[in-house]
Scaffold this active site. Structure first.
Site, PDB file in Angstrom:
ATOM      1  N   ARG A 160       0.974  -1.149   0.191  1.00 53.65           N
ATOM      2  CA  ARG A 160      -0.202  -0.304  -0.272  1.00 53.65           C
ATOM      3  C   ARG A 160       0.587   1.493   0.333  1.00 53.65           C
ATOM      4  NH1 ARG A 160      -3.687  -2.988  -1.667  1.00 53.65           N
ATOM      5  NH2 ARG A 160      -5.476  -3.128  -0.701  1.00 53.65           N
ATOM      6  N   GLU A 181      -3.189   7.369  -3.625  1.00 59.45           N
ATOM      7  CA  GLU A 181      -3.957   6.728  -4.974  1.00 59.45           C
ATOM      8  C   GLU A 181      -5.124   7.211  -5.244  1.00 59.45           C
ATOM      9  OE1 GLU A 181      -2.517   2.786  -5.010  1.00 59.45           O
ATOM     10  OE2 GLU A 181      -3.932   2.231  -5.609  1.00 59.45           O
ATOM     11  N   HIS A 237      -1.370   0.438 -10.107  1.00 57.44           N
ATOM     12  CA  HIS A 237      -1.416  -1.062  -9.201  1.00 57.44           C
ATOM     13  C   HIS A 237      -2.284  -2.100  -9.446  1.00 57.44           C
ATOM     14  CE1 HIS A 237      -3.483  -0.781  -4.487  1.00 57.44           C
ATOM     15  NE2 HIS A 237      -3.032  -2.122  -5.010  1.00 57.44           N
TER      16      HIS A 237
HETATM   17  C1  DGY Z   1      -5.373  -6.568  -3.133  1.00 55.51           C
HETATM   18  O1  DGY Z   1      -5.831  -7.725  -2.900  1.00 55.51           O
HETATM   19  O2  DGY Z   1      -4.916  -5.976  -1.334  1.00 55.51           O
HETATM   20  C2  DGY Z   1      -4.523  -5.430  -4.082  1.00 55.51           C
HETATM   21  O3  DGY Z   1      -4.018  -4.601  -3.650  1.00 55.51           O
HETATM   22  C3  DGY Z   1      -5.359  -5.918  -5.468  1.00 55.51           C
HETATM   23  O4  DGY Z   1      -5.116  -6.964  -5.898  1.00 55.51           O
END
Ligand code: DGY
Length: 335
Positions: free
Chosen positions: A243, A272, A290
């Site tokens: 993240r 984001e 992402h």
């Molecule tokens: C998640 O699943 O947390 C990712 O960031 C998106 O696949």
């Protein structure tokens, strides 16, 4: 609940059709099919009266959402492994089952992290931009030199499923693997992956590549701070597929610009979908939107698992990937 009626559910974004078909077969589905994420006011309006919702990492599931939904809401099934968009405690207080999609995206996300390592170290995106620019060039012994990946030291920050899958790939490149986590895995895992534990600061000092795989929590926000970036080697490459807010983006932009580290490969961003202008200006940052889990097979597997979670909860079965099992246990006790 499913046997008696077709419970009303909300799906906040178009998912692979196979998963939607399974939901439509059992539920009265409202699908937000607009461009981009569902606007907040629309989300709050559409969730009202629903028994379940499939949400995405772009939807905030908090007290406001739960109030808007109403007390009949049984389940929120996030179509992502990360769930920092969900206030799980608020769901638990209200008896709402909260679910995510672990496991099915592990290998795909580890592939993406490895791809970013390679791309940033070997200047792949920069080379592509250069060729497309039409600039004159001829092979040269000092042209666009990068860093070796093979036999280098990889530091994995967060040694859960995805971190371990990355370590497995690194072994194929004869890399030395260091890791840091608040939970140490069993000794067999360390042995199998040839991974050595380090405290975070030592890992940052020793690694040629640092790849971040922690969940976003108040404790991990800006885990990679200006001070910690300063501990890294000037030849090091930093990769983030977890993240965005785990890295202080302003500090990273500065570190890349000053050559404090060699390069970065980023799949996720602090605000984001906004990207820090300092990062956009850095040729040594490989930036992708992402895409960590973005393969056809994996996105279908994620949607399928989210549908499994939703449908199980609505037919009074325990969802396979439950974040708050205490809600399930409480329900079982109250019959
Ligand atoms: C998640 O699943 O947390 C990712 O960031 C998106 O696949």
């Amino acid at each position: 609940m499913l046997g008696r009626t077709r419970p009303p559910v909300l799906v906040t974004r178009r998912l692979p059709q196979e998963a939607l078909d399974r939901i439509v077969a059992r539920c009265e589905m409202t699908l937000y099919d607009g461009d981009g994420a569902i606007p907040r006011d629309r989300l709050l309006a559409e969730v009202a009266g629903k028994a379940g919702a499939i949400t995405l990492l772009t939807d905030r599931v908090d007290n406001e959402f739960l109030d808007a939904a109403g007390p009949q809401l049984t389940v929120v099934a996030n179509c992502a492994v990360g769930f920092d968009n969900i206030d799980v405690q608020a769901c638990t207080r209200r008896g709402v089952l909260a679910c995510n999609t672990p496991g099915v995206l592990t290998e795909t996300t580890a592939d993406a992290a490895f791809a970013l390592m390679m791309a940033a170290a070997r200047r792949i995106a920069e080379g592509d931009r250069f060729v497309r620019s039409g600039a004159a060039w001829i092979w040269g012994p000092l042209m666009m030199l990068g860093q070796d990946v093979h036999h280098a030291t990889l530091g994995v920050v967060g040694f859960g499923r995805i971190g371990q899958a990355l370590a497995r790939r690194a072994r194929g490149f004869s890399m030395r693997v260091l890791y840091h986590d608040i939970d140490r895995p069993p000794a067999e895992v360390e042995r199998e992956l040839g991974a050595e534990y380090r405290d975070l600061e030592d890992l940052l000092r020793e690694s040629d590549f640092v790849s971040v795989h922690v969940s976003l929590t108040p404790q991990t926000r800006h885990l990679i701070s200006a001070g910690r970036l300063a501990m890294m080697k000037p030849t090091a490459v930093l990769v983030n597929t977890s993240r965005g807010p785990v890295i202080d983006e302003q500090a990273l932009a500065w570190a890349l610009k000053q050559g404090q580290i060699f390069a970065a490969g980023l799949d996720v961003f602090e605000r984001e979908p906004e990207v820090h202008p300092g990062l956009l200006a850095c040729g040594n940052a490989v930036l992708i939107p992402h895409l960590g889990s973005a393969t056809i097979k994996t996105r279908l597997a994620m949607a399928d698992l989210a549908a499994d979670n939703l449908l199980a909860a609505l037919q009074d079965s325990r969802p396979p990937a439950l974040l708050n099992p205490e809600v399930w246990e409480r329900r079982a006790l109250s019959g």
